[in-house]
Design a protein around this motif. Structure first.
Motif, PDB file in Angstrom:
ATOM      1  N   PRO A  83      41.405  42.560  34.626  1.00 35.47           N
ATOM      2  CA  PRO A  83      42.085  43.817  34.632  1.00 35.47           C
ATOM      3  C   PRO A  83      41.113  45.370  35.845  1.00 35.47           C
ATOM      4  O   PRO A  83      40.915  46.625  34.591  1.00 35.47           O
ATOM      5  N   ALA A  84      40.817  44.636  36.183  1.00 43.10           N
ATOM      6  CA  ALA A  84      39.812  45.658  37.187  1.00 43.10           C
ATOM      7  C   ALA A  84      40.341  47.637  37.079  1.00 43.10           C
ATOM      8  O   ALA A  84      41.558  47.276  37.409  1.00 43.10           O
ATOM      9  N   GLY A  85      39.676  48.087  36.593  1.00 43.32           N
ATOM     10  CA  GLY A  85      40.102  49.563  37.075  1.00 43.32           C
ATOM     11  C   GLY A  85      41.074  50.494  36.263  1.00 43.32           C
ATOM     12  O   GLY A  85      41.189  50.977  35.714  1.00 43.32           O
ATOM     13  N   GLN A  86      41.433  49.366  34.658  1.00 42.66           N
ATOM     14  CA  GLN A  86      42.283  49.808  33.888  1.00 42.66           C
ATOM     15  C   GLN A  86      41.263  50.036  33.240  1.00 42.66           C
ATOM     16  O   GLN A  86      40.090  50.009  32.254  1.00 42.66           O
ATOM     17  N   PRO A  87      42.387  51.001  31.990  1.00 46.40           N
ATOM     18  CA  PRO A  87      41.690  51.554  30.456  1.00 46.40           C
ATOM     19  C   PRO A  87      41.824  50.504  29.658  1.00 46.40           C
ATOM     20  O   PRO A  87      41.475  49.079  30.346  1.00 46.40           O
ATOM     21  N   LEU A  88      40.430  50.829  29.059  1.00 44.52           N
ATOM     22  CA  LEU A  88      39.691  49.542  28.101  1.00 44.52           C
ATOM     23  C   LEU A  88      40.948  48.470  27.445  1.00 44.52           C
ATOM     24  O   LEU A  88      40.625  47.664  26.953  1.00 44.52           O
ATOM     25  N   ASN A  89      41.865  49.267  26.900  1.00 48.04           N
ATOM     26  CA  ASN A  89      42.661  48.491  25.870  1.00 48.04           C
ATOM     27  C   ASN A  89      43.457  47.749  26.853  1.00 48.04           C
ATOM     28  O   ASN A  89      44.057  46.596  26.036  1.00 48.04           O
ATOM     29  N   VAL A  90      43.354  47.693  27.993  1.00 48.58           N
ATOM     30  CA  VAL A  90      44.708  46.457  28.958  1.00 48.58           C
ATOM     31  C   VAL A  90      43.092  45.258  28.841  1.00 48.58           C
ATOM     32  O   VAL A  90      43.676  44.296  28.812  1.00 48.58           O
ATOM     33  N   TRP A  91      41.968  45.376  29.143  1.00 45.69           N
ATOM     34  CA  TRP A  91      40.557  44.781  28.833  1.00 45.69           C
ATOM     35  C   TRP A  91      41.078  43.563  27.577  1.00 45.69           C
ATOM     36  O   TRP A  91      40.984  42.428  27.708  1.00 45.69           O
TER      37      TRP A  91
END
Length: 206
Positions: A83-91
């Motif tokens: 999930p590049a460019g996404q908030p850390l909770n998405v990672w």
């Protein structure tokens, strides 16, 4: 660790990260409103749109630890869709979706240990215990305190008091306290603990 245990751990971690992002955004909006109204005029200190220590912690400490395990998962298990460019909770959600594959990797124990340690760090950072100052007089505090009194009693910043209110640890009583400041009377909002208990004191924690 079972897949269900890991799912719960990662859910808690994602919730903490979402809350940290929310707090930083809230501080950014608060700083912007102050700047527009001129309240910060003549003041000293950082004018960053959010708390620099928390932002630095998020970008230089938390992010590499989470994104590194995601990268490992892609490199060793050939899982795609980082999930590049996404908030850390998405990672973190990415790790959770592929938790069965993660637990199959040779480095799974190391990853789970570090993710658990990170969850504990964030939980402690976001939900600290109310610890009185070491030099605070013993005895019972009044049931209702102003923001300034809370800051003085617990050595915290006004932003922390706002966070406690946002997380429903304390609440605005709807009452005010008349305080003489620089020779003029000012009325300050009073706060109390949401659970109805007394404010912790040095005496109680000795």
């Amino acid at each position: 660790m079972t897949p269900d245990d890991l799912r719960l751990l990662l859910r808690r971690l994602a919730d903490h990260l979402a809350k940290l992002h929310e707090d930083l955004e809230e501080d950014s909006l608060h700083a912007a409103r102050q700047s527009q109204t001129g309240v910060r005029s003549g003041t000293t200190g950082s004018k960053l749109p959010c708390r620099a220590p928390d932002l630095d912690y998020l970008l230089t400490d938390v992010a590499p630890r989470i994104q590194g395990w995601c990268q490992n998962l892609q490199d060793t298990a050939h899982v795609t869709g980082l999930p590049a460019g996404q908030p850390l909770n998405v990672w973190v959600a990415f790790l959770s979706r592929h938790r069965l594959v993660l637990l199959d990797q040779a480095w799974a124990d190391e990853a789970v240990t570090e993710l658990g340690r990170l969850e504990e760090e964030l939980r402690t950072r976001l939900y600290p215990n109310l610890t009185p100052r070491a030099d605070m007089p013993t005895g019972v505090l009044p049931p209702r305190l102003t923001e300034t009194e809370i800051c003085q009693a617990y050595s915290v910043q006004p932003a922390t008091v706002r966070q406690w209110k946002h997380r429903q640890k304390i609440r605005d009583t709807g009452a005010t306290k008349r305080v003489l400041v620089h020779g003029e009377a000012e009325h300050h909002t009073l706060y109390e603990r949401c659970d109805g208990t007394d404010w912790p004191t040095k005496k109680e924690n000795a």
